[in-house]
Design a protein around this motif. Structure first.
Motif, short mmCIF file in Angstrom:
data_model
loop_
_atom_site.label_atom_id
_atom_site.label_comp_id
_atom_site.label_asym_id
_atom_site.label_seq_id
_atom_site.Cartn_x
_atom_site.Cartn_y
_atom_site.Cartn_z
N GLU A 17 0.81 -1.22 0.00
CA GLU A 17 0.00 0.00 0.00
C GLU A 17 0.85 1.28 0.00
O GLU A 17 0.48 2.27 -0.64
CB GLU A 17 -0.91 0.01 1.23
N ARG A 18 1.98 1.25 0.72
CA ARG A 18 2.76 2.48 0.93
C ARG A 18 4.20 2.35 0.47
O ARG A 18 5.04 3.19 0.78
CB ARG A 18 2.77 2.82 2.43
N GLY A 19 4.52 1.31 -0.29
CA GLY A 19 5.90 1.03 -0.65
C GLY A 19 6.58 2.08 -1.51
O GLY A 19 7.81 2.17 -1.54
N LYS A 20 5.81 2.90 -2.21
CA LYS A 20 6.42 3.94 -3.05
C LYS A 20 7.29 4.89 -2.23
O LYS A 20 8.23 5.48 -2.76
CB LYS A 20 5.34 4.72 -3.79
N LEU A 21 6.99 5.00 -0.95
CA LEU A 21 7.78 5.85 -0.07
C LEU A 21 9.21 5.35 0.09
O LEU A 21 10.11 6.11 0.45
CB LEU A 21 7.12 5.95 1.31
N VAL A 22 9.43 4.05 -0.17
CA VAL A 22 10.78 3.47 -0.08
C VAL A 22 11.19 2.82 -1.41
O VAL A 22 12.05 1.93 -1.45
CB VAL A 22 10.88 2.44 1.08
N GLY A 23 10.54 3.25 -2.50
CA GLY A 23 10.96 2.81 -3.83
C GLY A 23 10.34 1.55 -4.35
O GLY A 23 10.80 0.99 -5.35
#
Length: 617
Positions: free
Chosen positions: A97-103
Motif C-alpha cells: 500500500e505504501r511502498g512507493k515511499l521506499v521505492g
C-alpha cells in the motif's frame, strides 16, 4: 464476550481477556491456553469496545493465524476489523500500500530462496574489483564459499539490527552490503529482512503515515514475543508510540529457541520495562499429561505448574542398536499405536495425532526412509514452502516470476539455463515474449508446455486466474510415463490448493505479484496435513500432538555438537523443553547406540544428557 466463555476462563485468563487500555505483558507457559486468551481478547475488543479501530494480532506462524481466524469465524463481518497474521505478512500489506515511499511499486518481489540471494551476491562480487580481489585471494574452494556465506550473514545481521547497525563502520562490510543491495534492486527484488526493515523506515521517516496506522490499529497483540529480534521490536515500537500504547506481548522466555536468527527473550523483557507494562503469568498446563509435565520440569526445575490435567500419560525410552534400528523401533511403535491405541489417548490413534521430532533434519533421514518403506503416511515441513518434485512445475514457477517481475534478470537467466537456451542479458521488458523466445530456441519439450500454460493465463484479461495454466501442465503430464506424470499432478495439486487459499484470504483485486509474495511467506500453505508429522524441533514450534517421538537423543545429536558456549548450551536446553512440551499425552525418547559417520566409521553414541535418569513409565 459471552457468559459461557467468561465462566470457563481462569482468573488470570479473564484478566487478560478483559484488559483494554495500556501495555500488557503475559508470560504464558506451554499448554496454558495463550492462544485461547489471545483469541478471546480480540473478540472482546471487537464486540465490547466502542470506536472505529482495527485490531492487529500478530502470530508467529501462519498456522496459528489460521487457528485464530477459525475461532473467530462466528463474528462475521466484525472479524474483518482484525488483521490476524504474521509480522512479515503485515509488512507485506504495508509495503504493497505504501511502498512507493521506499521505492517499491506494488507488491515487493521476494527472493525467498537462499540460493537466489547467494547468486545475487556472487554476481555483485564479480562486478566489484575490490570484492572480487578479496574472494580471489582465497585459493581453497570451500573457504571461498564460507566467505560468501559470512558476507550473507553480515547483510542479514545489519538488516535485522536497524538501530544498532544504523551506521556501518566496517568499510568492507558496507561495500558488501551496498553491492548486494544494488544487485537485488537491479532485479527489482527484496528479501525477508527487507520486509521488516523497509516497513520500519516508512514509519520512522514518515511520521504522518505512522500516526495513520496507529489510529487505525489502536490495539496490537504479539504472540511468541520471546522470539523477537531487534528489527521486529523496533518496528513494533515505531508503531506503538505516543498516545497509542495498547500493546500486549505474550511469550515464554524458556521457549526461546531462535537465537541463531539473533532473536531472544530480552526484547520481550525490555518491553515490560520500557513500556511499564502490567504483568500477568499463566502457569497452568491444560495440554500435557502428568508424565510430560514431570519430564519438562526435569529439564527445567524452574518450570512451575499451578494446575494440570488429571491424566497420567507415559514416557518411554527406545534404544536402537543403530540409526536404522532406531527407525525400525519407531515404526513398530507407530504401527502398534494405530492398531491397538493407548489408554492415555482418547479414541483411535490416527497418524495425524503423532509426530516425530529431530534436533536437525539429519536425525530424521533414516526414519523417513523407514516410514516410506512401510507405507506409513507422513509429511515433513523442513522449510516454509512446498518443494516441487517435478522440474516442469519448477519451470512454470520461474516463468510466473518473470511475468510478475519483468526486471528479474536472475530468474530469467536461470530459466534459460534450464532450457539450454540463449540468454542475451538484455533488459527483459516484455517477459511473456521473452519466455516465448527462449522456449523457441530450446530443445526441451517441457518449455513448450510452460509457454502454453503462461499463454492460457494471459488470455484471461478480466481477472487473474492461474487455473487454465495448471490444466495445461496436466495435459502435458498425460503424455509422460506414470512416475513423471504423478510428480507433476502432485505438484499441480499443491499449486491449485495454494491458489485457492490465496483467493479465500485476499479481498479486492488479485495480482500475480501478491500471490507469489504470499506463497513466499508460506501464507498459502495448507495449515493441516495428513499423516505422521516428521519435523525439526524448530518447525514443530507452536504445534501439539497426542504422541511425540523425539529421535536422536544422543550426545552430539541432541544436544547438537556445535553447542559449546554457555548461551548455545542454554538454547539447546530450551530446544529440549520445547520438544517435550509438544506432547499432550505420551512421549518416546529414542536414540541409536551406534551411528555410521559419513566417512564410513561406526561411532558409539552416548545417551543424551536430557534422558539420563528419566523415569521410564
Amino acid at each position: 464476550m459471552t457468559n459461557s466463555i467468561a465462566t470457563t476462563l481462569s482468573a488470570e485468563q479473564r484478566t487478560i481477556v478483559e484488559h483494554v487500555n495500556g501495555p500488557l505483558l503475559v508470560v504464558a507457559g506451554p499448554g496454558s491456553g495463550k492462544t485461547r486468551v489471545l483469541t478471546e481478547r480480540v473478540r472482546a475488543l471487537l464486540t465490547k469496545v466502542p470506536g472505529h479501530f482495527r485490531v492487529l494480532a500478530l502470530t508467529f506462524t501462519n498456522k496459528a493465524a489460521d487457528e485464530m481466524k477459525e475461532r473467530l469465524h462466528d463474528l462475521g463481518a466484525a472479524r474483518d476489523r482484525a488483521f490476524i497474521g504474521t509480522l512479515h505478512s503485515f509488512c507485506l500489506e504495508v509495503l504493497t500500500e505504501r511502498g512507493k515511499l521506499v521505492g517499491i511499486d506494488g507488491a515487493p518481489n521476494i527472493f525467498e530462496q537462499a540460493k537466489d540471494r547467494r547468486d545475487i551476491l556472487l554476481r555483485a562480487v564479480e562486478e566489484d574489483p575490490v570484492l572480487l580481489e578479496a574472494v580471489d585471494s582465497i585459493h581453497e574452494t570451500k573457504a571461498r564459499t564460507r566467505k560468501i556465506d559470512e558476507w550473507l550473514n553480515w547483510i542479514s545481521y545489519i538488516k535485522s539490527h536497524p538501530v544498532s547497525c544504523s551506521e556501518i563502520e566496517d568499510e568492507l562490510a558496507e561495500r558488501v552490503y551496498e553491492a548486494y543491495e544494488g544487485g537485488m534492486r537491479a532485479s527489482n527484488a527484496y528479501d525477508f529482512d527487507d520486509l521488516l526493515l523497509l516497513t520500519y523506515r516508512i514509519f520512522i521517516e514518515n511520521p504522518k503515515i505512522a500516526d495513520l496506522y496507529r489510529r487505525i490499529y489502536q490495539f496490537v497483540s504479539i504472540d511468541e514475543a520471546q522470539d523477537m529480534n531487534e528489527a521486529q521490536y523496533s518496528l513494533i515500537c515505531a508503531l506503538c508510540s505516543g498516545d497509542y500504547k495498547n500493546l500486549m506481548m505474550v511469550g515464554d522466555p524458556r521457549q526461546s529457541i531462535y537465537g541463531f536468527n539473533t532473536s531472544g527473550p530480552e526484547y520481550m523483557l525490555r518491553f515490560g520495562d520500557e513500556f511499564s507494562a502490567k504483568r500477568v503469568e499463566l502457569t497452568a498446563n491444560y495440554r500435557s499429561s502428568k508424565a510430560v509435565v514431570a519430564l519438562a520440569r526435569q529439564l527445567d526445575p524452574n518450570y512451575m505448574v499451578a494446575m494440570q490435567l488429571p491424566i497420567e500419560g507415559r514416557v518411554s525410552i527406545l534404544a536402537g542398536d543403530s540409526e536404522e534400528h532406531e527407525a525400525s523401533l519407531i515404526a513398530d511403535e507407530l504401527t502398534r499405536l494405530f492398531e491397538f491405541g493407548d489408554p492415555n489417548i482418547e479414541g483411535i490413534v490416527t497418524p495425524q495425532k503423532c509426530a516425530i521430532l529431530g534436533r536437525t533434519r539429519f536425525a530424521l533421514l533414516k526414519i523417513e526412509k523407514e516410514l516410506k518403506e512401510r507405507g506409513i503416511p507422513h509429511y515433513k515441513r523442513l522449510s516454509a514452502n512446498h518443494e516441487n518434485e517435478s522440474e516442469l512445475v519448477d519451470d512454470f514457477q520461474l516463468a510466473l516470476r518473470l511475468v510478475a517481475n519483468p526486471r528479474d534478470r536472475l530468474h530469467a537467466a536461470s530459466l534459460a539455463k534450464r532450457w539450454n537456451a540463449d540468454f542475451s542479458g538484455s533488459s527483459i521488458l516484455h517477459s511473456t515474449s521473452y519466455i516465448h523466445d527462449i522456449a523457441a530456441s530450446s530443445s526441451s519439450p517441457a518449455s513448450l508446455a510452460v509457454v502454453r500454460a503462461i499463454d492460457a493465463i494471459s488470455r484471461v484479461q478480466a481477472r487473474l486466474d492461474i487455473m487454465p495454466g495448471l490444466a495445461e501442465l496436466e495435459r502435458f503430464a498425460d503424455t509422460l510415463p506414470e512416475d513423471d506424470r504423478l510428480a507433476i499432478y502432485e505438484d499441480v495439486a499443491v499449486f491449485r490448493q495454494e491458489w485457492d487459499q490465496y483467493l479465500r484470504a485476499t479481498s479486492g483485486p488479485k495480482a500475480l505479484s501478491t500471490f507469489l509474495a504470499s506463497k513466499a511467506l508460506g501464507a498459502t500453505q495448507k495449515s493441516s496435513r495428513d499423516g505422521v508429522a516428521l519435523l525439526t524441533v524448530h518447525a514443530a514450534k507452536g504445534l501439539e500432538f497426542d504422541a511425540v517421538f523425539i529421535a536422536g537423543m544422543a550426545e552430539g545429536i541432541f544436544p547438537d555438537w556445535r553447542a559449546k558456549l554457555p548461551p548455545q548450551v542454554q538454547e539447546e536446553d530450551r530446544n529440549a523443553f520445547v520438544a517435550v512440551t509438544r506432547s499432550k499425552r505420551i512421549i518416546y525418547l529414542t536414540y541409536p547406540q551406534t551411528r555410521r559417520m559419513p566417512w564410513g566409521d561406526v561411532k558409539h553414541q552416548t545417551k543424551s544428557r536430557y534422558i539420563r535418569g528419566v523415569f521410564h513409565r
